[in-house]
Design an enzyme around this catalytic site. Structure first.
Site, PDB file in Angstrom:
ATOM      1  CG  HIS A 109     -10.491   5.314   3.170  1.00  0.00           C
ATOM      2  ND1 HIS A 109     -10.555   6.568   3.844  1.00  0.00           N
ATOM      3  CD2 HIS A 109      -9.490   4.792   3.131  1.00  0.00           C
ATOM      4  CE1 HIS A 109      -9.246   6.980   4.011  1.00  0.00           C
ATOM      5  NE2 HIS A 109      -8.370   5.907   3.748  1.00  0.00           N
TER       6      HIS A 109
ATOM      7  CG  ASP B  35      -0.881   4.171   4.970  1.00  0.00           C
ATOM      8  OD1 ASP B  35      -1.024   4.493   3.802  1.00  0.00           O
ATOM      9  OD2 ASP B  35      -1.349   4.546   6.110  1.00  0.00           O
TER      10      ASP B  35
ATOM     11  CG  HIS C 160      -9.110   1.997   5.821  1.00  0.00           C
ATOM     12  ND1 HIS C 160      -9.016   3.026   6.736  1.00  0.00           N
ATOM     13  CD2 HIS C 160      -8.112   2.079   5.098  1.00  0.00           C
ATOM     14  CE1 HIS C 160      -8.032   3.709   6.502  1.00  0.00           C
ATOM     15  NE2 HIS C 160      -7.346   3.235   5.195  1.00  0.00           N
TER      16      HIS C 160
ATOM     17  CG  HIS D  41      -1.974   1.003   1.284  1.00  0.00           C
ATOM     18  ND1 HIS D  41      -3.165   0.902   0.672  1.00  0.00           N
ATOM     19  CD2 HIS D  41      -2.134   2.463   1.573  1.00  0.00           C
ATOM     20  CE1 HIS D  41      -3.983   1.979   0.546  1.00  0.00           C
ATOM     21  NE2 HIS D  41      -3.290   2.849   1.100  1.00  0.00           N
TER      22      HIS D  41
END
Length: 423
Positions: free
Chosen positions: A174, A310, A220, A48
């Site tokens: 999300h 991330d 998420h 990610h």
């Protein structure tokens, strides 16, 4: 005589100190060399990265105004990806939850466009859509994901078209609920409901992703949604950027009972580096990130772990892991904790490739299944922008509830009056 003894003791102490220092340096150099050898043999696939979001926020997706080779304002550029031994990167096409029920589909298309351009216009990068393509690439292989099910506007045809554009992974939520799945966050009031974390349409989304060969991403998602998906999906799933709840009790992280379900599913958790998710504070370092790896390894084994740092999706990363060039620091720490080369090879890339290949295998087993024509009920939506493709002369009320009459009421009255006159 006393002076001679003191000098002799001092000399012996100095020799001991130098030998100890050299031994320590040799150990550090040896671990560093081992790290580089392993990462050269098994280039990292990170699950990610939000560089595309930064491109929209700062450059309106105008790649001509951005130097992707060297840009110190972000955590990601080609120079540092190479320094970090990154061989594959999943780039997220993310749009804000405020776009839900509005122009989320358009914005997602634009994010896919900028990722495709970035990965095809630079010779150091390569856009891939298969596990084989990612495994065999000698460049920085790019895979596209969608971060948030609101991007498909509750439409399976939209999901299929995103797949045709190269999307191979989608997070179901999300920071906002969709009409069919729950988020771990409570930042938005959208689609609040009780005891229905994955609706029938949500299950249809998972089924269609299984049929297409698209990775189902549960980062998420609420824990209840994750449990429902883990029990329903026929293909392995992943948490693309989540960490261990037992180490940091943030709801974005994954508790042990879910980790055990993930193990049964054959899926993967790719550990997030964001300080607030690994240390529950802004004061984090490489050691505490490694604690997450150690814990997950104890619970479900190293074969279920990957890395999804991330970068560029959050602000505030651990000391020593500030950007994409720093991955070797984590691998070096894990080596010092007696992780084997086989375990690290899995964490770096082989575990992700195995899960991706299994998802493709399930797809191949479902080739006899036709594309789903399931539609979400209009009663489940709260979208005044949604219209039906019907004759524009129909009364407004006739298409808001989805029950369109065969002909406009006024036309029917005129027809009846004309028929009476002709009798």
């Amino acid at each position: 005589m006393l002076i001679y003894k003191e000098a002799s003791i001092r000399g012996a102490w100095i020799r001991w100190f130098i030998c100890t220092l050299l031994s320590l340096l040799h150990g550090v150099i040896s671990e560093t060399n081992t790290t580089l050898d392993i990462m050269t043999k098994y280039p990292l696939i990170d699950g990610h990265n939000d560089l595309a979001l930064r491109l929209r926020m700062h450059f309106k997706n105008k790649l001509s105004n951005f130097s992707i080779h060297d840009n110190s304002n972000f955590a990601t550029d080609i120079r540092r990806l190479a320094a970090g031994h990154v061989g594959g990167q999943v780039f997220a096409a993310y749009v804000l939850c405020t776009a839900q029920d509005k122009d989320a589909v358009r914005l997602t298309l634009e994010q896919i466009d900028v990722i495709r351009r970035m990965c095809t216009e630079n010779p150091e990068m390569e856009l891939v859509t298969t596990a084989e393509g990612m495994r065999n690439s000698t460049k920085i292989a790019c895979l596209i994901s969608i971060e948030g099910g609101h991007s498909i506007d509750s439409s399976l045809p939209a999901l299929r078209m995103f797949y045709q554009l190269g999307v191979r992974s989608m997070a179901l939520t999300h920071n906002c609920n969709t009409p069919w799945a729950e988020s771990s966050a409570s930042l938005y009031p959208n689609y609040q409901r009780k005891n229905n974390s994955l609706t029938d349409f949500g299950k249809a989304v998972v089924n269609e992703m299984n049929r297409l060969g698209m990775l189902v991403d549960l980062s998420h998602s609420s824990w209840e949604t994750a449990r429902s998906v883990l029990k329903h999906s026929t293909a392995p799933v992943l948490f693309s950027h989540s960490s261990a709840y037992a180490i940091c009790n943030n709801v974005r992280n994954i508790p042990d009972d879910l980790l055990l379900l993930l193990k049964e599913n054959g899926g993967l958790i790719m550990v997030n580096f964001y300080s607030s998710f690994v240390a529950c504070s802004h004061n984090a370092n490489v050691s505490i990130v490694a604690d997450h790896f150690d814990h997950i390894k104890r619970v479900i084994g190293a074969e279920s772990i990957g890395i999804g740092a991330d970068y560029d999706g959050a602000q505030g990363f651990p000391k020593g892991l500030e950007d994409v060039s720093k991955y070797p620091a984590l691998i070096e720490e894990l080596i010092s904790r007696n992780w084997t080369e086989e375990e690290l090879a899995g964490v770096l890339r082989l575990n992700f490739l195995r899960v991706f290949q299994k998802v493709e295998k399930v797809r191949d087993e479902l080739l006899h299944i036709s594309p789903s024509e399931v539609e979400i009920s209009l009663s489940e939506l709260n979208n005044s922008c949604r219209v039906m493709l019907i004759h524009p002369g129909l009364p407004k009320s006739s298409h808001q509830n989805g029950n369109a009459p065969l002909m406009p009421v006024k036309a029917l009255i005129c027809f009846v009056l004309l028929w009476i006159q002709l009798q």
